[in-house]
Write a protein that holds these residues in place. Structure first.
Motif, mmCIF file in Angstrom:
data_model
loop_
_atom_site.group_PDB
_atom_site.id
_atom_site.type_symbol
_atom_site.label_atom_id
_atom_site.label_comp_id
_atom_site.label_asym_id
_atom_site.label_seq_id
_atom_site.Cartn_x
_atom_site.Cartn_y
_atom_site.Cartn_z
ATOM 1 N N MET A 1 0.846 -1.189 0.000
ATOM 2 C CA MET A 1 0.000 0.000 0.000
ATOM 3 C C MET A 1 0.879 1.235 0.000
ATOM 4 O O MET A 1 1.768 1.383 0.830
ATOM 5 N N ALA A 2 0.659 2.140 -0.892
ATOM 6 C CA ALA A 2 1.555 3.291 -1.076
ATOM 7 C C ALA A 2 1.666 4.143 0.164
ATOM 8 O O ALA A 2 2.751 4.551 0.554
ATOM 9 N N PHE A 151 -11.885 5.277 -0.681
ATOM 10 C CA PHE A 151 -10.931 6.392 -0.634
ATOM 11 C C PHE A 151 -9.573 6.067 -1.240
ATOM 12 O O PHE A 151 -8.692 6.936 -1.260
ATOM 13 N N GLY A 152 -9.386 4.856 -1.716
ATOM 14 C CA GLY A 152 -8.205 4.555 -2.508
ATOM 15 C C GLY A 152 -6.973 4.149 -1.722
ATOM 16 O O GLY A 152 -6.963 4.154 -0.487
ATOM 17 N N PRO A 153 -5.895 3.812 -2.432
ATOM 18 C CA PRO A 153 -4.706 3.232 -1.802
ATOM 19 C C PRO A 153 -3.902 4.188 -0.940
ATOM 20 O O PRO A 153 -3.129 3.739 -0.087
ATOM 21 N N ASP A 154 -4.050 5.489 -1.153
ATOM 22 C CA ASP A 154 -3.254 6.442 -0.376
ATOM 23 C C ASP A 154 -3.946 6.911 0.901
ATOM 24 O O ASP A 154 -3.352 7.658 1.684
ATOM 25 N N PHE A 155 -5.187 6.504 1.112
ATOM 26 C CA PHE A 155 -5.906 6.860 2.330
ATOM 27 C C PHE A 155 -5.290 6.086 3.495
ATOM 28 O O PHE A 155 -5.146 4.865 3.445
ATOM 29 N N VAL A 156 -4.898 6.805 4.555
ATOM 30 C CA VAL A 156 -4.151 6.198 5.664
ATOM 31 C C VAL A 156 -5.126 5.623 6.684
ATOM 32 O O VAL A 156 -5.918 6.362 7.286
ATOM 33 N N LEU A 157 -5.053 4.325 6.892
ATOM 34 C CA LEU A 157 -5.875 3.649 7.891
ATOM 35 C C LEU A 157 -5.000 3.182 9.037
ATOM 36 O O LEU A 157 -4.022 2.450 8.834
#
Length: 339
Positions: A1-2, A151-157
């Motif tokens: 994940m980016a 919210f896509g791959p750059d959304f920080v979880l």
């Protein structure tokens, strides 16, 4: 994940919940940007609550659209423009948010939709899931999957377990096994803001952190959570002691995940007058591992300090029944959002 792989190490994460003083004046975060010697990587604005009315989302005790938050949201956008990643925190000590998201499909949709709308409207770059109520593993996996899909791959979880939950699922506030979650969805979770305070952990030494790594937790995904002052809960660690702990962790783990602080508005050594000084001090400690050469009397914990009242006699640490966070509106008896 980016977003996870690109995150700078060590991170310096700071929660911002008490956004106003008792007179209603905004507690500005701009000094975190303008004061020298501060390298904050992430700010987490807290706490978002999902209430009984699906459209009754609140940030602490008020709707996120309340005019009192206009300048707050503007400052957070300035922080983003300055290279700081801004997340929201969902949940905390106030119960109900995750119970409402843990229902059937139609119930989930009713409560999730306003949350997603808030994330979009305020341009939040991630969400910190602070689960302090019994929640099913399936429920949290569904939420992670939906957030990632929307919210896509750059959304920080991120998640905020108590530190003991990383070693023993029975010593846990969340109800699900974090090891199982990491096995199932670890690739989607950037890191864990583990709470090393209030009887759930100890940052006086590197031992508990080392135990977590020995159990398989990657150090780059393990952020050591601290209280920024004894006023915010038991477990405050004086800077000269904390400096030694961080120095050892950085030497042993080159990809040490960093530290987080609960919370901004009253952090030592500056307290309420200069709360940014905690971040200033931590930037120095993370960079050099050296404690400040001189610590004034105001920087020292009050005497006597009850760091861990449950373990003074060598007995097993007891689970705290409740932890009271500061809120903007502690005297609002009509609101149950005890964050």
């Amino acid at each position: 994940m980016a977003s996870a792989s690109a995150s700078p190490l060590p991170r310096l994460v700071l929660y911002h919940q008490t956004t106003h003083d008792p007179d209603g004046n905004l507690i500005s975060i701009l000094p975190l940007i303008t004061q020298p010697g501060i390298k904050i990587t992430h700010i987490i604005v807290a706490a978002i609550h999902i209430n009984e009315d699906p459209d009754g989302l609140t940030l602490n005790d008020h709707p996120p659209s309340d005019p009192r938050f206009t300048t707050l949201w503007a400052e957070l956008r300035i922080a983003q423009a300055s290279g700081i990643t801004v997340l929201g925190m969902l949940g905390g000590a106030a119960k109900g948010s995750y119970t409402r998201l843990d229902g059937d499909k139609s119930s989930f949709e009713r409560y999730y939709t306003p949350l997603a709308a808030l994330i979009r409207s305020q341009g939040l770059q991630g969400l910190d899931l602070d689960v302090e109520e019994p929640t099913s593993l399936g429920g949290i996996v569904r939420l992670v999957d939906r957030l990632r899909g929307d919210f896509g791959p750059d959304f920080v979880l991120t998640l905020a377990p108590v530190a003991t939950a990383l070693l023993d699922p029975r010593r846990n506030l969340s109800g699900f096994d974090y090891k199982a979650l990491e096995t199932m969805r670890g690739s989607q979770i950037a890191w864990y803001n583990a709470q090393f305070y209030c009887g759930w952990g100890d940052a006086h030494t590197p031992l508990l952190y080392e135990m977590c790594v020995a159990c398989g937790w990657p150090p780059e995904k393990l952020v050591m959570g601290l209280v920024t002052t004894p006023d915010n809960g038991a477990g405050w660690v004086p800077f000269e002691v904390l400096g030694a702990t961080l120095r050892m962790l950085r030497e042993r783990f080159p990809r040490f995940g960093g530290v987080m602080g609960w919370e901004y508005f009253n952090g030592r050594p500056g307290g309420k007058d200069r709360p940014w000084e905690w971040a200033q001090t931590m930037t120095g400690l993370l960079g050099s591992g050296q404690a400040p050469a001189v610590e004034s009397e105001r920087d020292k914990p009050p005497s006597p300090v009850e760091i861990d009242p449950d373990s003074e006699q060598g007995e097993e640490v007891q689970v705290p029944r409740h932890f009271e966070y500061h809120t903007d509106d502690d005297d609002d008896d009509d609101n149950d959002n005890d964050d």
